[in-house]
Design an enzyme around this catalytic site. Sequence first.
Site, PDB file in Angstrom:
ATOM      1  N   ASP A  94       0.815  -1.206   0.000  1.00 52.78           N
ATOM      2  CA  ASP A  94       0.000   0.000   0.000  1.00 52.78           C
ATOM      3  C   ASP A  94       0.855   1.264   0.000  1.00 52.78           C
ATOM      4  OD1 ASP A  94      -2.297  -1.456  -0.102  1.00 52.78           O
ATOM      5  OD2 ASP A  94      -2.907  -1.107   1.970  1.00 52.78           O
ATOM      6  N   ASP A 126      -2.335  12.366  22.026  1.00 53.30           N
ATOM      7  CA  ASP A 126      -1.019  12.171  21.418  1.00 53.30           C
ATOM      8  C   ASP A 126      -0.982  12.735  20.005  1.00 53.30           C
ATOM      9  OD1 ASP A 126      -0.155  10.924  23.675  1.00 53.30           O
ATOM     10  OD2 ASP A 126      -0.108   8.901  22.837  1.00 53.30           O
ATOM     11  N   LYS A 180       4.797  13.024  25.130  1.00 55.57           N
ATOM     12  CA  LYS A 180       4.145  14.096  25.861  1.00 55.57           C
ATOM     13  C   LYS A 180       2.827  14.431  25.183  1.00 55.57           C
ATOM     14  CE  LYS A 180       4.979  18.752  27.686  1.00 55.57           C
ATOM     15  NZ  LYS A 180       5.919  19.891  27.720  1.00 55.57           N
ATOM     16  N   LEU A 191      -7.829   3.052  11.607  1.00 57.89           N
ATOM     17  CA  LEU A 191      -8.361   1.809  12.160  1.00 57.89           C
ATOM     18  C   LEU A 191      -7.583   1.398  13.408  1.00 57.89           C
ATOM     19  CD1 LEU A 191     -10.373  -0.530  11.795  1.00 57.89           C
ATOM     20  CD2 LEU A 191      -8.682  -1.667  10.360  1.00 57.89           C
ATOM     21  N   GLN A 197       4.305   9.159   4.995  1.00 55.46           N
ATOM     22  CA  GLN A 197       5.514   9.181   4.168  1.00 55.46           C
ATOM     23  C   GLN A 197       6.200  10.539   4.083  1.00 55.46           C
ATOM     24  OE1 GLN A 197       3.944   7.630   0.455  1.00 55.46           O
ATOM     25  NE2 GLN A 197       4.347   5.518   1.067  1.00 55.46           N
TER      26      GLN A 197
END
Length: 283
Positions: free
Chosen positions: A66, A170, A151, A185, A240
């Site tokens: 993918d 986060d 953090k 997901l 990416q």
Amino acid sequence: MFKKLSILYKENDNSALETAIKVQDWLKNKDAECIIFHSVGVLSSFSHSEIMAIQNSDTVIVLGGDGTMLSASRLIGGKKVPIIGINMGKLGFITEISRIDLFETLEQIFSGNYEIEERSMINAKILRDEKIINEYLGLNDIVIGKGIMAKISDFDLFINNLYVSTIKADGVIISTPTGSTAYNLSAGGPILYPTLKGLVFTPICPHTLTVRPIVLPDDFIIDVVISTHGKDIFLTVDGQIGFPLQKNDRVRCRIAEEKTYLIAPVGRDYFKILRDKLRWGER
């Protein structure tokens, strides 16, 4: 029918390269011309003329996982060039055609037995001091999150210029339906049918458990403002491409005008793909 094709394969993958060569030979027997034969990955670069050739192909055959498909999608840049994705990896939600069925499936496609799916892409603009300093196009998702420091951060969420909440988490994910089976997901977000028109906003490990993912119409605009010190906070496109963010930076996400077009064999069963990939029903 397809006469000018590009073949893109995962870099540093001998199996993908060997299969790409076999596909190139197969295309010659079909009187089709391979105009670009190129690896895709972190170390691979493309000249302007190569990108233009890819964007003017009748179709692009992509061999990899993918991640390779996501890179190819951005290279095509929303041009109406359909992609045939061959899965050389393990999971492969976007590269649906298995290498085992490769040439049988190519025969079907070149005989005209295929469908073209239109997939939404996501546009993200980064605004600093009310000026656009960068803009990105992705197929899966935009992720805003921390770097190496564990953090929690504060993110102000606006939808259609209306303040929603300040989210302590986060990070956050803004996903297309295609990207809903990726990081979204894993973070507990919902699966959307890939041709559905919409966006998903999903918090990553929120401090408050009542902060849940939300599915929005495809004409909505999502703004995320970094309201904590932006050190080690990054925007990532499709997992990416990264860009460092600062406090008060605003990331504006919306469904892009550009689309990605995927070729699938007639009768392809998306729910079987989910069942097989996610091992539904297994014990």
